[in-house]
Design a protein around this motif. Structure first.
Motif, PDB file in Angstrom:
ATOM      1  N   ASP A   6       0.857  -1.190   0.000  1.00  0.00           N
ATOM      2  CA  ASP A   6       0.000   0.000   0.000  1.00  0.00           C
ATOM      3  C   ASP A   6       0.891   1.237   0.000  1.00  0.00           C
ATOM      4  N   THR A  26      -1.328  -1.269  -4.075  1.00  0.00           N
ATOM      5  CA  THR A  26      -2.518  -0.411  -4.025  1.00  0.00           C
ATOM      6  C   THR A  26      -2.077   1.029  -3.769  1.00  0.00           C
ATOM      7  N   ASN A  28      -3.958   5.189  -3.359  1.00  0.00           N
ATOM      8  CA  ASN A  28      -5.197   5.972  -3.261  1.00  0.00           C
ATOM      9  C   ASN A  28      -4.795   7.432  -3.477  1.00  0.00           C
ATOM     10  N   SER A 164      -6.146  -0.965   4.960  1.00  0.00           N
ATOM     11  CA  SER A 164      -5.975  -0.160   6.172  1.00  0.00           C
ATOM     12  C   SER A 164      -5.348  -1.013   7.275  1.00  0.00           C
ATOM     13  N   THR A 183      -3.255  -5.683   1.958  1.00  0.00           N
ATOM     14  CA  THR A 183      -2.403  -4.605   1.463  1.00  0.00           C
ATOM     15  C   THR A 183      -1.915  -3.818   2.661  1.00  0.00           C
TER      16      THR A 183
HETATM   17  C1  E4P Z   1      -6.203   0.631   0.653  1.00  0.00           C
HETATM   18  O1  E4P Z   1      -6.372   0.400  -0.517  1.00  0.00           O
HETATM   19  C2  E4P Z   1      -5.961   1.950   1.214  1.00  0.00           C
HETATM   20  O2  E4P Z   1      -5.085   2.628   0.354  1.00  0.00           O
HETATM   21  C3  E4P Z   1      -5.296   1.911   2.559  1.00  0.00           C
HETATM   22  O3  E4P Z   1      -5.120   0.598   3.027  1.00  0.00           O
HETATM   23  C4  E4P Z   1      -5.816   2.867   3.568  1.00  0.00           C
HETATM   24  O4  E4P Z   1      -5.077   2.734   4.753  1.00  0.00           O
HETATM   25  P1  E4P Z   1      -5.142   3.824   5.921  1.00  0.00           P
HETATM   26  O5  E4P Z   1      -6.475   3.687   6.602  1.00  0.00           O
HETATM   27  O6  E4P Z   1      -4.021   3.462   6.836  1.00  0.00           O
HETATM   28  O7  E4P Z   1      -4.988   5.168   5.263  1.00  0.00           O
END
Ligand code: E4P
Length: 216
Positions: A6, A26, A28, A164, A183
């Motif tokens: 991630d 992954t 975001n 997460s 992830t």
């Molecule tokens: C998953 O695809 C997200 O990018 C990620 O796991 C979010 O993690 P976080 O809650 O630590 O920001």
């Protein structure tokens, strides 16, 4: 269980890929913002580091624009997986993109019913966020267990991508309850190899070996 990283940190992804611990990546919008890089450039570079799926997230909130963005993102590389938020528009876009055989990752899942909907529209992956539920004193692991039960009850092929993830216990618990994929940030994946007794045992073996005066 597959391991996704991630992160958009190319060096960290490459380091773990060399060890053989990267089945995909992954990202975001927050991770991309943190990288300070151009979105499409960094996704293209990550896609060259692994043959596995690399999730790139749409930023539109209406289905038609999400579909357009998804098709654009998919053109970056063959292993791009289009990440869509778990809203009705996101599900509609997932339904369309899935029919075009574009891999999809439905993200920001916080309930079993949301996961059920993602499976019904043909998502490749569902991303339940464990850490963010734990943050508000709910049970992230219970969500993974419930989704596992529901998907197994009906034979849904959508893979449970536990997201997460904040610590090594999350990884162990996800493996026990049967998540298909986790992830996690690079540091969490690296920490999985650590044990104080491994370090202590290795130091003792090496000290005793040194006493033999031999070499291999
Ligand atoms: C998953 O695809 C997200 O990018 C990620 O796991 C979010 O993690 P976080 O809650 O630590 O920001």
């Amino acid at each position: 269980m597959k391991f996704f990283i991630d992160s958009a940190d190319l060096d960290a992804i490459a380091e773990l890929a060399d060890v053989g611990l990267v089945d995909g990546v992954t990202t975001n919008p927050s991770i991309i913002a943190k990288s300070g890089r151009n979105f499409k450039d960094v996704i293209a570079e990550i896609c060259r580091l692994t043959p596995g799926h690399v999730s790139a997230e749409v930023v539109a909130t209406d289905a038609d624009t999400m579909i357009k963005e998804g098709r654009i993102l998919r053109k970056i590389a063959e292993n791009v997986c289009v990440k869509l938020p778990l809203t009705l528009d996101g599900l509609k876009a997932c339904n369309t993109l899935s029919k075009e055989e574009i891999p999809t990752n439905v993200t920001l899942c916080f309930s079993p019913n949301q996961a059920l909907l993602a499976a019904k529209v043909g998502a490749t992956y569902i991303s339940p966020f464990i850490g963010r539920l734990d943050d508000i004193t709910l049970d992230g692991l219970e969500l993974i267990e419930d989704i596992r039960t529901i998907y197994d009850n009906y034979g849904f092929e959508t893979e449970i991508l536990a997201a997460s993830i904040r610590n090594v216990n999350h990884v162990k618990e996800c493996a026990i309850v049967g998540a298909d994929v986790i992830t996690a940030p690079p540091q969490v994946v690296k920490s999985l190899a650590n044990h104080v007794l491994t370090d202590k045992g290795l130091a003792a073996f090496l000290k005793d070996w040194e006493g033999t005066g031999q070499s291999i």
